[in-house]
Design an enzyme around this catalytic site. Structure first.
Site, PDB file in Angstrom:
ATOM      1  N   CYS A 165       0.843  -1.207   0.000  1.00 38.80           N
ATOM      2  CA  CYS A 165       0.000   0.000   0.000  1.00 38.80           C
ATOM      3  C   CYS A 165       0.879   1.257   0.000  1.00 38.80           C
ATOM      4  O   CYS A 165       1.564   1.545   0.984  1.00 38.80           O
ATOM      5  CB  CYS A 165      -0.928  -0.033   1.213  1.00 38.80           C
ATOM      6  N   CYS A 221       0.112   3.772   2.743  1.00 38.82           N
ATOM      7  CA  CYS A 221       0.580   3.245   4.031  1.00 38.82           C
ATOM      8  C   CYS A 221       2.060   3.555   4.217  1.00 38.82           C
ATOM      9  O   CYS A 221       2.498   3.969   5.307  1.00 38.82           O
ATOM     10  CB  CYS A 221       0.353   1.740   4.116  1.00 38.82           C
TER      11      CYS A 221
END
Length: 768
Positions: free
Chosen positions: A32, A35
């Site tokens: 991600c 993230c």
């Protein structure tokens, strides 16, 4: 507690999140991107708050934890206090927002949060929670409890109050026959005022003030990059239109919203109504009309008070006097300012370059303003060719009427026709502002990037001294995209005459030449481009081969092979149905060939032209169906036609390529080795491999386009070459040509193997 983040797993999650105090948990994954971007922010805030525990859950490794908390997107942040979930948000938070959240969590009462959640459940059941009076009704549109009086027409009238689903008061206002009119207040969940202001006849008027809180709140405040340092924002309205915005810190000091730093001191030379624009780093005084468009004199200054530029506007367009700082922009080093007139955002009339004392250094007559509609109709953008003499005569007529824009473009086309640029260069020196090369490039780059499908801005920039070659190339691209390749070729050739050292422009010319069907000339440009930009040259060569292949019997070029299981053994359609579909392919190819031939002089047949397939339709072109059929509880749409009138040359050739491929493989499937109407159905032994190959290659094309080939790498699916290039190396802009070819081939085979199918052009054969 720890000043570092803690990895949470099934073994330690319950114990950790049940600790007394505040525990933050970041749900993330390695793949991600947001993230990974949030991770250093999370780590930094953890290091600065050792009294708070910062945990992390890898959702890929801890599926059970992620499932229990219904994690639908990442990063997701969940906060616990004394073991109770008190906050949840999806998406990466800026550092200031995360730090503010930590501060609010410290003072948060978990019992109050639990009560709020219980109250929301009561609202879901249609039960008024504590704090909401019994006479209040649920407003499903606003998702709030509401109470107040109604007028005789059933409209809200008088004082009204509104409560959230958790029972907390969120709004008090006065309504007049359904419209807000009078003072209003909004509240944070903790009861503090979040906003106040006033409406007049439904429109905000006067000061509207936002107030921050240290508690957890769903009220708006720190949005759109506003710093957490800002504790109060005052927005001043004039009957619904914002006329001023001011931001203040906790001490009441005015601050810059993005950074929270003190608002700069206003220089004495700048009017008191001017505001500092943080995004520009400049002072600005912008006057607006009733619609919020710039109107009147608008001015901008440096932080120390020097004029950057000023212009008169008329309802959103520059019209009237213009003046700007121009030091270091023009060829004459004495120039410090430029000034002149504008009309509807276009420069016109006499423009002057001034020194620092305001003395005129140079003037230019930029002629009359020619707007978008007038230029769109101008013959300078016509796709019809003219001689160099005719273009120069048109330029002279334009100059007589002070249409300098049109005159410059006409001389550019004349220069392209006879490769003489002296008159163009002379006119450029006479009617354009003489910028330094770097300034000319920067000015042109900004306009070309934003011009889009507009015709007026680029030549307006040319008069202002923008880089002539860059702007002419911009027109070449615009004309090529507008299906006027002959005009485009003139403009790119003029650009190369002015700047022959800009070999990347050869790529633009190569694409235009391909749009004209001049493949051999495009390949020459690729050869010239290769020493400078080998990758671009390779793309141009592959694109040329893709657009203009050899239309021979393509199945003879390769032995079909597929690794798929369950391959078909033979055609399911009978000879009569196959002959009928062959005639439809021939009809489509006949139409494409005819459309392509109209683009060339009578009798001229380029070597890449799709072959004449008249022998496949002895009775002439056949009807192509457009219909819908009901089959097995579904509606099947069939469209065998082509929108030939709407197709440019590359579209026509792509369609011809795909149809030719499908046709020749259909003939091969009947046992033919040349283009001829089959008299029997005698499929080769490897018939099934050809059908599987079509589907396998189509899947590889779509995987290459959508995932960059990730699916093929994971499944180890074999590749193939398209026009001499491995599919995994084929430029993504060219994959679509291969994809269309194999989509037609797959549809043909899906039709061929199943007698219940009606046409290769039915929509349910066009999936993956």
């Amino acid at each position: 507690m720890s000043e570092h983040t803690v990895d949470l797993t099934a073994e330690n999650f319950e114990q950790t999140t049940g600790n007394p105090g505040v525990v933050l948990v970041d749900f993330w994954a390695e793949w991600c991107g947001p993230c990974r971007a949030f991770a250093p922010i999370y780590d930094a805030v953890a290091a600065g708050n050792p009294d708070v525990l910062f945990g992390k859950v890898d959702t890929e490794a801890e599926h059970d934890i992620a499932g229990r908390f219904d994690i639908q997107s990442i990063p997701t942040l969940i906060a616990f206090k004394n073991g109770v979930v008190v906050h949840r948000s999806a998406g990466a938070l800026p550092r200031g927002r995360l730090e503010a959240l930590v501060r609010s969590l410290r003072t948060l009462d978990p019992a109050a949060m639990s009560r709020a959640e219980e109250n929301k459940k009561l609202t879901e059941q249609g039960i008024r929670p504590p704090g909401v009076p019994p006479e209040a009704e649920w407003d499903a549109g606003d998702q709030e409890w509401a109470h107040g009086a109604l007028d005789d027409g059933g409209e809200k009238h008088g004082p009204w109050r509104f409560w959230r689903a958790d029972g907390t008061l969120c709004n008090e206002c006065i309504l007049q026959h359904g419209k807000p009119h009078g003072a209003f207040k909004r509240f944070h969940e903790n009861g503090e005022v979040s906003q106040d202001g006033q409406f007049v006849d439904g429109a905000l008027h006067g000061a509207r003030t936002w107030y921050a809180t240290d508690g957890v709140t769903t009220e708006r405040m720190h949005e759109n990059g506003v710093s957490e340092t800002v504790r109060k924002t005052v927005m001043v309205y004039d009957h619904g239109r914002v006329i001023q915005v001011r931001h203040f810190d906790a001490q009441g000091q005015r601050v810059v919203p993005g950074t929270g730093e003190p608002y700069p001191e206003r220089p004495a030379s700048i009017p008191a109504e001017a505001e500092f624009r943080e995004d520009l780093g400049q002072w600005a005084l912008v006057r607006l009309d009733a619609e919020g468009e710039r109107h009147g004199l608008c001015q901008f200054w440096t932080p120390t008070g020097e004029l950057v530029w000023e212009s008169e506007y008329a309802h959103g367009q520059r019209s009237g006097r213009y003046r700007s700082s121009a030091e270091g922009e023009y060829a004459d080093p004495r120039v410090a300012f430029d000034e002149g007139q504008s009309e509807a955002d276009l420069v016109c009339g006499i423009w002057s370059l001034l020194d620092k004392d305001g003395q005129v250094v140079l003037t230019r007559d930029l002629g009359i303003a020619q707007g978008e509609a007038e230029l769109m109709r101008s013959p300078v953008f016509s796709n019809q060719p003219r001689t160099a003499l005719a273009w120069r005569e048109h330029a002279n007529a334009c100059l007589a009427g002070k249409r300098h824009r049109e005159a410059l473009l006409a001389l550019a086309r004349a220069a392209a026709c006879d490769q003489r640029m002296e008159l163009l260069v002379e006119l450029l020196s006479r009617v354009t502002l003489p910028r330094l090369p770097e300034s000319a490039r920067e000015t042109a780059e900004a306009v070309v990037e934003e011009a889009g499908q507009s015709w007026a801005p680029m030549v307006d920039c040319l008069l202002r001294g923008g880089d002539a070659a860059m702007l002419l190339r911009g027109y070449a691209v615009l004309l090529d995209q507008s299906e006027r390749p002959r005009a485009a070729l003139d403009f790119i050739n003029a650009a190369l005459l002015l700047a022959p050292e800009r070999t990347p422009y050869l790529f633009t010319r190569g694409l235009i030449l391909l749009n004209l069907g001049l493949d051999s000339q495009a390949l020459k440009d690729a050869d010239t481009l290769a020493p400078v930009e080998s990758g671009t040259a390779a793309f141009l060569r592959t694109y040329t081969r893709s657009l203009f292949p050899r239309f021979d019997f393509w199945p003879a070029r390769e032995t079909p092979h597929s690794t798929y299981d369950g391959l078909p053994e033979a055609p399911g359609q009978d000879l009569e149905a196959i002959q009928r579909v062959i005639q439809k392919y021939a009809t489509r190819l006949h139409g494409l060939r005819s459309a392509l031939l109209t683009r060339f002089k009578p009798g001229a047949v380029p070597p890449w032209m799709p072959p004449d397939v008249s022998e496949l339709m002895p009775g002439g072109p056949v009807d192509l169906a457009v219909e819908e059929l009901e089959a097995e509880d579904e509606t099947v749409s069939i469209d065998e036609t082509l929108p030939i009138e709407q197709m440019g040359l590359p579209d026509l050739v792509r369609a011809a390529r795909a149809d030719w491929n499908a046709l020749t493989w259909l003939l091969w499937a009947c046992g033919e080795s040349r283009v001829a109407m089959p008299r029997k159905v005698s499929p080769p032994e490897n018939f099934g491999h050809a059908a599987g190959m079509a589907s396998q290659r189509l899947w590889r094309c779509r995987d290459r386009r959508v995932t960059g080939g990730q699916g093929a790498r994971m499944s180890k699916s074999p590749g193939f070459q398209f026009e001499g290039v491995e599919i995994d190396e084929l430029h993504t802009n060219l994959v679509g040509i291969a994809e269309r070819q194999y989509a037609e081939m797959q549809a043909m085979f899906l039709w061929l193997i199943n007698a219940s199918n009606v046409s290769p052009w039915q929509d349910n054969l066009r999936g993956s």
